[in-house]
Write an enzyme that holds these catalytic residues in place. Structure first.
Site, mmCIF file in Angstrom:
data_model
loop_
_atom_site.group_PDB
_atom_site.id
_atom_site.type_symbol
_atom_site.label_atom_id
_atom_site.label_comp_id
_atom_site.label_asym_id
_atom_site.label_seq_id
_atom_site.Cartn_x
_atom_site.Cartn_y
_atom_site.Cartn_z
ATOM 1 C CB THR A 33 -24.163 -8.478 16.580
ATOM 2 O OG1 THR A 33 -25.139 -9.229 16.903
ATOM 3 C CG2 THR A 33 -24.158 -8.109 15.144
ATOM 4 C CB CYS B 76 -23.429 -5.902 21.990
ATOM 5 S SG CYS B 76 -24.287 -5.944 20.605
ATOM 6 N N GLY C 174 -20.227 -0.074 16.916
ATOM 7 C CA GLY C 174 -20.440 -1.019 17.771
ATOM 8 C C GLY C 174 -19.363 -2.400 17.725
#
Length: 264
Positions: A124, A224, A121
């Site tokens: 964040t 993200c 990912g």
């Protein structure tokens, strides 16, 4: 060694509540040791995860040798770390550094730190008022299906939010839990991010549920890597703060039921 996105992974639009893991097979351990760490810095928590994962992998290596010798294998352990972090931004292996909009001086001015980490990912944020959970699960004790694992984490959060009267769900193609998730809803907003790493079916990293989170900190990143959707918290949805410890105690029974686990 595999990493799975905090943000995007194939998700069928129709996926809903998942079944529990069922009755343990011989050699499976469904006990999960819960460690409530409170407010703790990110780096030592990451190091603790790495140590627990390494310990479990060591047992699995011994078990492989024991089985080859016709001996009875050991049971592997499962853990769930629950905590809050000071202000910190983490960037996954597939993330883009430019999605952090603060330089070093600005990070310092916002009392925040930055870490490149080994989950999948993009970027964040973690901070006070956010419930962070790190399951160190040997999925050989439950089921060897990483996508089912992600869906169960989502489902536990969805059920917890329903306890507060907050409807939440999934958006096709986007891992995590969302408010106004229905197709065509005017203001979809993310309330829980999920990103994991899995090594030989042992997981680490996990989920971050915004409870009383200062949402302004998300304004310093492209969360993200998603530019067209907002971020929210339980406090923002209810119009009142909620104790993080209360939310975690509501979450645990849902996790236990979905995984067919005993939390100790």
């Amino acid at each position: 060694m595999n990493t799975y996105s905090a943000c995007v992974t194939p998700v069928a639009a129709s996926q809903g509540p998942e079944r529990a893991a069922g009755v343990p097979s011989p050699g499976q351990n469904r006990r999960v040791t819960v460690q409530r760490l409170g407010a703790v810095a990110y780096q030592p928590t990451w190091e603790l995860q790495e140590q627990l994962l390494a310990d479990t992998l060591t047992v699995k290596t011994r078990n492989r040798d024991a089985q080859a010798a016709g001996q009875t294998p050991e049971l592997t352990s499962n853990y769930l770390l629950l905590c809050e972090h000071p202000h910190v931004y983490t960037l996954g292996k597939s993330g883009k550094p430019e999605h952090l909009l603060l330089d070093e001086a600005s990070l310092l001015a916002h009392d925040a730190t930055f870490h490149r980490i080994n989950r999948g990912g993009d970027i964040t944020y973690h901070g006070p008022g956010q419930l962070v959970g790190y399951p160190i699960f040997d999925l050989d004790n439950f089921f060897t299906d990483i996508h089912r694992y992600l869906r169960l984490l989502e489902e536990a959060v969805i059920l917890t939010l329903a306890d507060y009267g907050v409807p939440a769900g999934r958006i096709a193609g986007l891992t995590g839990v969302w408010i106004d998730f229905e197709e065509g809803a005017p203001n979809p907003r993310k309330i829980c991010a999920i990103g994991v790493k899995c090594s030989r079916w042992v997981t680490m990293h996990g989920f971050a549920l915004n409870v009383n989170t200062d949402l302004s900190y998300f304004g310093h990143i492209v969360p993200c890597g998603i530019t067209d959707k907002a971020v929210t918290s339980l406090q923002a949805e209810l119009g009142r703060p909620v104790p993080v410890t209360e939310v975690q105690e509501r979450l645990l029974p849902h996790l236990a039921q979905l995984f067919g686990a005993e939390f100790v």
